[in-house]
Design a protein around this motif. Structure first.
Motif, PDB file in Angstrom:
ATOM      1  N   ARG A 108      17.061  17.435  41.077  1.00 49.05           N
ATOM      2  CA  ARG A 108      16.019  16.375  41.147  1.00 49.05           C
ATOM      3  C   ARG A 108      16.379  15.091  41.637  1.00 49.05           C
ATOM      4  O   ARG A 108      17.552  14.774  41.619  1.00 49.05           O
ATOM      5  CB  ARG A 108      15.793  16.627  39.348  1.00 49.05           C
ATOM      6  CG  ARG A 108      14.758  15.431  39.245  1.00 49.05           C
ATOM      7  CD  ARG A 108      14.400  15.368  37.893  1.00 49.05           C
ATOM      8  NE  ARG A 108      13.464  14.319  37.537  1.00 49.05           N
ATOM      9  CZ  ARG A 108      12.954  14.593  36.250  1.00 49.05           C
ATOM     10  NH1 ARG A 108      13.349  15.304  35.420  1.00 49.05           N
ATOM     11  NH2 ARG A 108      12.025  13.662  35.922  1.00 49.05           N
ATOM     12  N   ASN A 109      15.395  14.382  42.402  1.00 43.09           N
ATOM     13  CA  ASN A 109      15.506  13.010  42.904  1.00 43.09           C
ATOM     14  C   ASN A 109      16.749  13.198  43.908  1.00 43.09           C
ATOM     15  O   ASN A 109      17.247  12.050  44.147  1.00 43.09           O
ATOM     16  CB  ASN A 109      15.841  12.241  41.804  1.00 43.09           C
ATOM     17  CG  ASN A 109      15.518  10.725  42.038  1.00 43.09           C
ATOM     18  OD1 ASN A 109      14.635  10.605  42.869  1.00 43.09           O
ATOM     19  ND2 ASN A 109      15.793   9.823  41.217  1.00 43.09           N
ATOM     20  N   VAL A 110      17.023  14.089  44.509  1.00 42.47           N
ATOM     21  CA  VAL A 110      17.928  14.148  45.579  1.00 42.47           C
ATOM     22  C   VAL A 110      17.669  13.273  46.755  1.00 42.47           C
ATOM     23  O   VAL A 110      18.296  12.312  47.491  1.00 42.47           O
ATOM     24  CB  VAL A 110      18.360  15.358  46.161  1.00 42.47           C
ATOM     25  CG1 VAL A 110      19.114  15.539  47.410  1.00 42.47           C
ATOM     26  CG2 VAL A 110      19.046  16.235  45.093  1.00 42.47           C
ATOM     27  N   ALA A 111      16.530  13.153  47.092  1.00 44.09           N
ATOM     28  CA  ALA A 111      15.998  12.315  48.457  1.00 44.09           C
ATOM     29  C   ALA A 111      15.995  10.883  47.974  1.00 44.09           C
ATOM     30  O   ALA A 111      16.409  10.067  49.011  1.00 44.09           O
ATOM     31  CB  ALA A 111      14.168  12.704  48.450  1.00 44.09           C
ATOM     32  N   ASN A 112      15.744  10.535  46.709  1.00 45.02           N
ATOM     33  CA  ASN A 112      15.825   8.973  46.807  1.00 45.02           C
ATOM     34  C   ASN A 112      17.447   8.549  46.569  1.00 45.02           C
ATOM     35  O   ASN A 112      17.751   7.333  46.728  1.00 45.02           O
ATOM     36  CB  ASN A 112      15.130   8.786  45.228  1.00 45.02           C
ATOM     37  CG  ASN A 112      13.694   8.772  45.277  1.00 45.02           C
ATOM     38  OD1 ASN A 112      13.158   8.425  46.555  1.00 45.02           O
ATOM     39  ND2 ASN A 112      13.256   9.093  44.330  1.00 45.02           N
ATOM     40  N   ALA A 135      17.942   7.312  50.047  1.00 44.26           N
ATOM     41  CA  ALA A 135      16.832   6.835  50.583  1.00 44.26           C
ATOM     42  C   ALA A 135      17.451   5.979  51.930  1.00 44.26           C
ATOM     43  O   ALA A 135      16.799   5.511  52.892  1.00 44.26           O
ATOM     44  CB  ALA A 135      16.112   5.945  49.500  1.00 44.26           C
ATOM     45  N   HIS A 136      18.702   5.239  51.767  1.00 43.47           N
ATOM     46  CA  HIS A 136      19.064   4.338  52.793  1.00 43.47           C
ATOM     47  C   HIS A 136      19.056   5.113  54.317  1.00 43.47           C
ATOM     48  O   HIS A 136      19.128   4.622  55.063  1.00 43.47           O
ATOM     49  CB  HIS A 136      20.245   3.727  52.589  1.00 43.47           C
ATOM     50  CG  HIS A 136      21.432   4.624  52.171  1.00 43.47           C
ATOM     51  ND1 HIS A 136      21.563   5.286  50.930  1.00 43.47           N
ATOM     52  CD2 HIS A 136      22.613   4.883  52.838  1.00 43.47           C
ATOM     53  CE1 HIS A 136      22.829   6.161  51.037  1.00 43.47           C
ATOM     54  NE2 HIS A 136      23.216   6.068  52.167  1.00 43.47           N
ATOM     55  N   LYS A 137      19.489   6.375  54.137  1.00 40.76           N
ATOM     56  CA  LYS A 137      20.027   7.459  55.302  1.00 40.76           C
ATOM     57  C   LYS A 137      18.533   7.560  55.787  1.00 40.76           C
ATOM     58  O   LYS A 137      18.213   7.320  56.967  1.00 40.76           O
ATOM     59  CB  LYS A 137      20.665   8.629  54.865  1.00 40.76           C
ATOM     60  CG  LYS A 137      22.064   8.205  54.589  1.00 40.76           C
ATOM     61  CD  LYS A 137      22.547   9.774  54.387  1.00 40.76           C
ATOM     62  CE  LYS A 137      24.080   9.318  53.933  1.00 40.76           C
ATOM     63  NZ  LYS A 137      24.678  10.728  53.579  1.00 40.76           N
ATOM     64  N   ALA A 138      17.584   8.002  54.973  1.00 37.44           N
ATOM     65  CA  ALA A 138      16.071   8.041  55.517  1.00 37.44           C
ATOM     66  C   ALA A 138      15.383   6.976  56.070  1.00 37.44           C
ATOM     67  O   ALA A 138      14.947   6.986  57.184  1.00 37.44           O
ATOM     68  CB  ALA A 138      15.250   8.688  54.490  1.00 37.44           C
TER      69      ALA A 138
END
Length: 74
Positions: free
Chosen positions: A46-50, A53-56
């Protein structure tokens, strides 16, 4: 042993009655534990993308010019 003796032993064993519900409780417990473990694994993502976020954002800035103007690569 003769066939008649085997049939007699089988009939004697068939007369014993037990609680089928108590014999199968273990399967339910194993299923609950397995699904709980799978739920924990699912919740860990859960919430791995956030978290990254700095890498994205850095990738989006570096590749801003690579985006096509129209859909389907046209």
């Amino acid at each position: 042993m003769t066939f008649a003796t085997l049939v007699a032993f089988a009939a004697e064993g068939a007369e014993e009655h037990g609680s089928v519900a108590l014999e199968t409780v273990g399967y339910g417990i194993v299923a609950i534990v397995a699904f709980a473990a799978l739920a924990l694994v699912t919740a860990s993502y859960r919430n791995v993308a956030n978290r990254h976020a700095h890498k994205a954002e850095a990738y989006a800035r570096a590749h801003a010019d690579d985006a096509p103007e129209a859909g389907h690569g046209h």
